[in-house]
Write a protein that holds these residues in place. Structure first.
Motif, short mmCIF file in Angstrom:
data_model
loop_
_atom_site.label_atom_id
_atom_site.label_comp_id
_atom_site.label_asym_id
_atom_site.label_seq_id
_atom_site.Cartn_x
_atom_site.Cartn_y
_atom_site.Cartn_z
N GLY A 217 41.84 59.33 38.56
CA GLY A 217 43.13 59.97 38.77
C GLY A 217 44.20 59.41 37.87
N ILE A 218 44.21 58.10 37.70
CA ILE A 218 45.17 57.48 36.77
C ILE A 218 44.91 57.96 35.35
CG2 ILE A 218 45.84 55.29 35.73
CD1 ILE A 218 45.33 53.98 38.46
N ALA A 219 43.63 58.03 34.97
CA ALA A 219 43.31 58.50 33.62
C ALA A 219 43.81 59.92 33.40
CB ALA A 219 41.80 58.42 33.39
N ALA A 763 48.82 52.02 42.05
CA ALA A 763 47.45 52.47 42.26
C ALA A 763 46.46 51.64 41.44
CB ALA A 763 47.32 53.95 41.90
N ALA A 764 46.88 51.27 40.22
CA ALA A 764 45.99 50.50 39.35
C ALA A 764 45.82 49.06 39.83
CB ALA A 764 46.52 50.51 37.92
N LEU A 765 46.88 48.49 40.39
CA LEU A 765 46.84 47.07 40.74
C LEU A 765 46.42 46.82 42.18
CD1 LEU A 765 50.12 45.86 38.98
CD2 LEU A 765 47.77 45.61 38.18
N SER A 766 46.43 47.86 43.01
CA SER A 766 46.11 47.62 44.41
C SER A 766 44.71 47.03 44.63
CB SER A 766 46.28 48.92 45.21
OG SER A 766 45.44 49.94 44.71
N PRO A 767 43.67 47.45 43.91
CA PRO A 767 42.36 46.80 44.12
C PRO A 767 42.38 45.32 43.76
CG PRO A 767 42.11 48.88 42.95
CD PRO A 767 43.57 48.56 42.95
N VAL A 768 43.13 44.96 42.73
CA VAL A 768 43.22 43.55 42.34
C VAL A 768 43.90 42.74 43.43
CG1 VAL A 768 44.12 41.95 40.61
CG2 VAL A 768 43.26 44.20 39.92
#
Length: 780
Positions: A217-219, A763-768
């Motif tokens: 989705g980010i891509a 959204a990109a950093l939440s898994p980290v």
């Protein structure tokens, strides 16, 4: 025939641990495939870059006005927009960025016009951003090469996602980036927008499949934003329509094939959220751009704009050769070559049961309808709000699904090589190739279908390259048709695949290479142009003869927008979003209807000044006339520039004041007094106004949204003047008036883009963040 491996098999990491060496070996085929795509892109530009590092038809300028110079022949005259718009805008944007300014305003065309928000300058697009990092003479070249790289690698990525092996994906990438439609518009923002299509559709496929939804989705959001900033709104509409057709067809096809495991609602929601997020990231361009477009000549669009008639079905012959019609380069070339066409049919037929192939077929049909079906073209031309869309430009996007089908066809041949089914498939493909050869032979024997002279020679030259390509294709397919189940069958098949990729690339390079020319030094002004710049300084110069581009008559002055490269203010412009008020006001001033003829159409405003009064009304201080011709009534001869005469307009200035004695502070009858103007930056003015009483300050500055003024540091209201310029009421005494350009819509777009960017980063950093919390808490 062996079953084709699923995409999941191709893209899923190996479950067994792999060391660095084994990982490199797994990635080596993809590295080789991407390298082949890059080499093909470099090869098509090599002939031009061999003559100079600055791409563009600079020699074309030698035909016109003060740019005139002796030249043996003109190369690439179809590419006139490159030198008339895109290279000057690149020069201006690069110069402003390197002086610490955002490239928002063009102060040199007419009475100044927006630069970033005319869309086509694409000052915030990736190709231009890369150009900012290089010397000026390489900036436009870099933007062209970046567009090629994005297009080729995007098609490669889409083909891999669809299920092609590295060789088939390489063929898809080469075919798309060198296809006829893409090469014709390379260097235009048209190609820049479409270059993102491969990446866009690949992200849609991955997102619809439902794995790693956040990442994909980010891509998709980032790719949508990049396409927006690429700078061609009408082609962006076509790309968006194509993406919608592709997505709906993909979701529907998967729903009918995947049973209850597929979740179409979630897939559509994910794609919609990502697309809206990407559009929000692009808001700093499209919010002020749409505001500007509403008051421009494009708001009428409709039948008055070129490109509204469908491409003739006769032109489908260009798929085999660019010279089908006898032109050296067609206006709508769709050439792909015989190998690509035969393999595309093979890939479509063999993969027709797969959902993603169905979706690509729907996209191809939609784009073909936009280009070739007259009722569809007419309906789009008459649709409210879509009058400026040129449907025939869909041929550029049409090449992408055809290129992927081509890669799939080659992939099927290589995977089945050495088997009975593979040999039968190669024989059928060889029959298709032989049929293409028969068609070429019939053209040749028919003497060009009634063509004579140069037209017949152009077709013969094109058919020679096509014949060579057919010969290479027949040879490769013959090897596959004879290949038995021996130990080296896979290696031989790999070599044949590489041969077919080379044949397609060689054909497309031979067809597209002649489209480009270059210069060793970029734009080098003539002595006459340098003399003009010195004579007029920061003042505006108008033209006393017809300055609109016409191929059949000479030109006075500097070609519209080429003056931007000289930093000369010229009351003439070639721009996609000229304010409609320019044309209405000129009619009131001169009594003439300004209707540009020739190739430039509604994108040109180039008035002819015949009186000093008309020149003063627009702040024009000088007027150029053909050598020996009298100047405008009331003007004074100043000097000779090249073979043209320069006349001075007494009392003309970019700003002037009149007493404010009328009702409500309106200007009272009386002589206007010029006011000196300084320019602290490209998008700012500074004036010192003196007077015993209230005055009306009038500015030869385009009345477009975004200008703000202050008097002695306090806000000063601006009002329209003359239907196209600006004025302000200034109190008596001595005051400093400053103006700067920064549209409120740009601020709103930056805010909307910032919110979207925060969402993307979250959204990109939440898994980290979650992973670190688990580690700190000791949870697995």
């Amino acid at each position: 025939m062996p079953a084709t491996p699923s995409v999941a098999t191709l893209t899923r990491p190996s479950p067994s641990p792999t060391g660095p060496g084994r990982l490199w070996r797994r990635r080596l085929p993809d590295a080789a495939g991407v390298l082949a795509v890059l080499v093909a892109g470099a090869a098509v530009m090599a002939p031009a870059l061999g003559h100079g590092a600055s791409l563009g038809p600079y020699d074309w300028l030698a035909l016109y006005g003060l740019s005139h110079a002796p030249v043996a022949s003109i190369h690439g005259t179809l590419a006139f927009d490159q030198i008339r718009e895109f290279i000057p805008w690149t020069t201006l944007a690069w110069t402003q960025v390197h002086h610490g300014h955002l490239p928002l305003w063009n102060p040199y065309s007419a009475m100044g016009l927006p630069l970033a928000f005319n869309w086509q300058s694409a000052t915030f697009g990736l190709p231009m951003v890369v150009g900012y990092l290089l010397p000026l003479q390489l900036a436009y070249t870099a933007s062209v090469l970046v567009t090629l790289v994005v297009a080729g690698t995007g098609a490669y990525a889409l083909a891999r996602v669809v299920g092609c092996g590295p060789t088939g994906a390489a063929l898809a990438g080469v075919t798309f980036e060198l296809s006829g439609g893409f090469m014709l518009y390379l260097g235009w923002p048209i190609a820049s927008v479409v270059s993102w299509a491969g990446w866009l559709l690949a992200a849609v496929v991955l997102l619809v499949r439902g794995t790693r939804r956040r990442r994909h989705g980010i891509a998709l959001a980032v790719v949508v934003a990049a396409a927006v900033y690429a700078g061609q709104p009408d082609v962006l509409v076509i790309l968006a329509a194509g993406a919608v057709v592709f997505t709906l067809a993909l979701v529907a096809a998967r729903a009918t094939r995947a049973g209850g495991g597929h979740r179409p609602g979630r897939a559509l929601r994910d794609v919609a959220v990502a697309a809206v997020t990407g559009a929000a990231l692009g808001a700093p361009l499209w919010l002020p751009g749409l505001q500007l477009a509403r008051s421009s000549v494009r708001r009428t669009g409709g039948r008055g704009f070129g490109g509204k008639s469908a491409v003739s079905f006769h032109d489908i012959g260009h798929l085999l050769a660019a010279g089908w019609s006898g032109q050296a380069v067609s206006r709508d070339p769709e050439y792909l070559g015989a190998i690509a066409l035969v393999l595309a049919v093979t890939g479509l037929v063999l993969g027709r049961r797969r959902a993603v192939v169905v979706a690509l077929g729907a996209l191809a049909l939609a784009m073909a309808a936009l280009a070739f079906v007259p009722p569809v073209v007419s309906a789009l031309a008459d649709a409210p709000g879509l009058g400026a869309v040129v449907p025939t430009r869909s041929v550029v996007l049409l090449a992408l699904p055809l290129a992927v089908f081509c890669g799939l066809g080659l992939d099927h041949l290589l995977r089945a090589a050495g088997t009975p089914a593979g040999r039968a498939l190669a024989r059928r493909a060889g029959a298709g190739m032989a049929l293409a050869g028969v068609v070429l032979l019939a053209w040749w024997a028919g003497g060009g279908g009634g063509l004579r002279g140069t037209a017949a020679a152009n077709r013969a030259s094109a058919l020679q390259w096509s014949a060579l390509e057919v010969g290479g294709g027949l040879a490769g397919l013959a090897v596959l048709a004879l290949l038995g189940p021996r130990g080296g069958a896979r290696r031989v098949a790999g070599a044949v695949g590489a041969l077919l990729v080379v044949c397609v690339a060689a054909f497309l390079v031979a067809e597209g290479g002649p489209l480009w020319s270059s210069s060793p030094d970029g734009f080098v002004p003539t002595a006459a142009e340098v003399a003009l710049a010195r004579a007029v300084g920061p003042s505006s110069v108008g033209l006393g003869a017809d300055a609109c581009f016409r191929a059949d008559q000479p030109l006075v002055g500097v070609l519209s927008d080429v003056n931007v490269s000289l930093a000369v203010r010229e009351m003439s412009v070639y721009d996609p979003l000229i304010p409609a008020s320019y044309f209405r006001t000129w009619h009131r001033t001169s009594g003439e209807h300004h209707v540009p003829a020739g190739l430039t159409g509604i994108s040109s405003f180039c008035p002819t000044f015949t009186t000093a009064a008309a020149a003063r009304a627009y702040g024009v201080a000088f007027v150029l006339e053909p050598g020996g011709e009298p100047g405008p009534d009331g003007s004074v001869f100043d000097t000779t520039v090249g073979d043209e005469d320069l006349y001075r307009v007494p009392g003309a200035s970019a700003a002037w004041v009149t007493p404010a004695g009328g009702p409500g502070g309106a200007a009272a009858p009386g002589a206007a007094r010029p006011v000196a103007v300084s320019y602290p930056g490209p998008a700012s003015w500074r004036l010192t106004v003196r007077g015993n009483g209230p005055q009306v300050l009038r500015l030869a500055l385009s009345d477009v949204p975004g200008w703000h003024a202050s008097v002695d540091g306090r806000p000063l209201a601006l009002h329209p003047y003359g239907g196209v310029m600006l004025e302000a009421r200034v109190p008596g005494g001595t005051h400093v008036v400053e103006l700067h350009y920064w549209p409120a819509a740009f601020t709103a777009g930056l805010g909307l883009g910032a919110v979207a960017l925060v969402g993307v980063l979250a959204a990109a950093l939440s898994p980290v963040v979650r992973r670190r919390r688990r580690v700190r808490s000791g949870r697995p």
